[in-house]
Design a protein around this motif. Structure first.
Motif, short mmCIF file in Angstrom:
data_model
loop_
_atom_site.label_atom_id
_atom_site.label_comp_id
_atom_site.label_asym_id
_atom_site.label_seq_id
_atom_site.Cartn_x
_atom_site.Cartn_y
_atom_site.Cartn_z
N LEU A 1 6.25 6.46 -0.37
CA LEU A 1 6.10 6.16 1.04
C LEU A 1 5.19 4.95 1.13
N ILE A 2 5.72 3.85 1.67
CA ILE A 2 4.94 2.64 1.83
C ILE A 2 4.16 2.76 3.13
N LYS B 1 0.87 -1.18 0.00
CA LYS B 1 0.00 0.00 0.00
C LYS B 1 0.91 1.22 0.00
N HIS B 2 0.91 1.94 -1.09
CA HIS B 2 1.71 3.15 -1.21
C HIS B 2 0.89 4.34 -0.74
N TYR B 3 1.44 5.09 0.22
CA TYR B 3 0.75 6.31 0.62
C TYR B 3 1.08 7.42 -0.36
N ARG B 4 2.30 7.42 -0.86
CA ARG B 4 2.72 8.34 -1.93
C ARG B 4 3.57 7.53 -2.89
N GLU C 1 -16.31 6.55 1.17
CA GLU C 1 -16.27 6.02 -0.20
C GLU C 1 -15.02 5.17 -0.41
N PRO C 2 -15.11 4.14 -1.24
CA PRO C 2 -13.92 3.33 -1.52
C PRO C 2 -12.79 4.21 -2.08
N ILE C 3 -11.57 3.89 -1.66
CA ILE C 3 -10.42 4.65 -2.13
C ILE C 3 -10.10 4.31 -3.59
N HIS C 4 -10.22 3.05 -3.95
CA HIS C 4 -9.81 2.56 -5.27
C HIS C 4 -8.35 2.95 -5.52
N GLU C 5 -7.52 2.65 -4.50
CA GLU C 5 -6.09 2.95 -4.60
C GLU C 5 -5.38 1.89 -5.42
N TRP C 6 -4.26 2.26 -5.98
CA TRP C 6 -3.40 1.31 -6.68
C TRP C 6 -2.56 0.59 -5.65
#
Length: 135
Positions: free
Chosen positions: A84-85, A8-11, A115-120
């Motif tokens: 940033l992990i 999970k990348h924060y940045r 709402e869902p983040i839908h993060e990469w």
């Protein structure tokens, strides 16, 4: 079974659909996000696919060996880095397709506004040794 690391990348990753930084979330939104992650891990424990997972603090230190009898050289954390992990999870699944399916589900954790983040998420297979050939 093959092990995969979900990062999970924060940045540093492409922008998420719900791209509101966590420091702007309400305490309730943070709690809902963390609970989603816990529920996801608990469900995968039940199927035998969960190995481990942790959230990471934003700070860190880089360390390098600098020769025999010399102290390690440290520098960092490199605040200017774009990456940033935020955390990781290790899964052990039967197929690559299952790993992709679970990564997609994890990317839907709730964020700002519920709402869902839908993060990469970065999906990385563990390096395994090639099979030994015997004659």
């Amino acid at each position: 079974m093959a092990k995969y690391l979900l990062l999970k990348h924060y940045r540093g990753a492409p922008a998420a659909v719900n791209d509101v930084p966590m420091e702007k979330w309400t305490p309730e939104e943070i709690s809902a996000h963390v609970q989603y992650m816990r529920d996801f891990a608990t469900r995968l424990e039940g199927t035998g696919e969960f190995v481990d997972g942790q959230a990471l603090a934003p700070g860190g230190t880089f360390v390098r060996y600098d020769g025999e009898g010399r102290p390690p050289v440290t520098d960092g954390p490199f605040a200017e880095t774009k990456d940033l992990i935020a955390g990781w999870m290790v899964i052990d699944v039967d197929t690559y397709e299952r790993a992709v399916e679970l990564a997609g589900e994890l990317s839907a954790a709730p964020g700002a506004g519920g709402e869902p983040i839908h993060e990469w998420l970065e999906l990385r297979p563990f390096l395994t040794e090639p099979p030994t050939v015997t004659e």
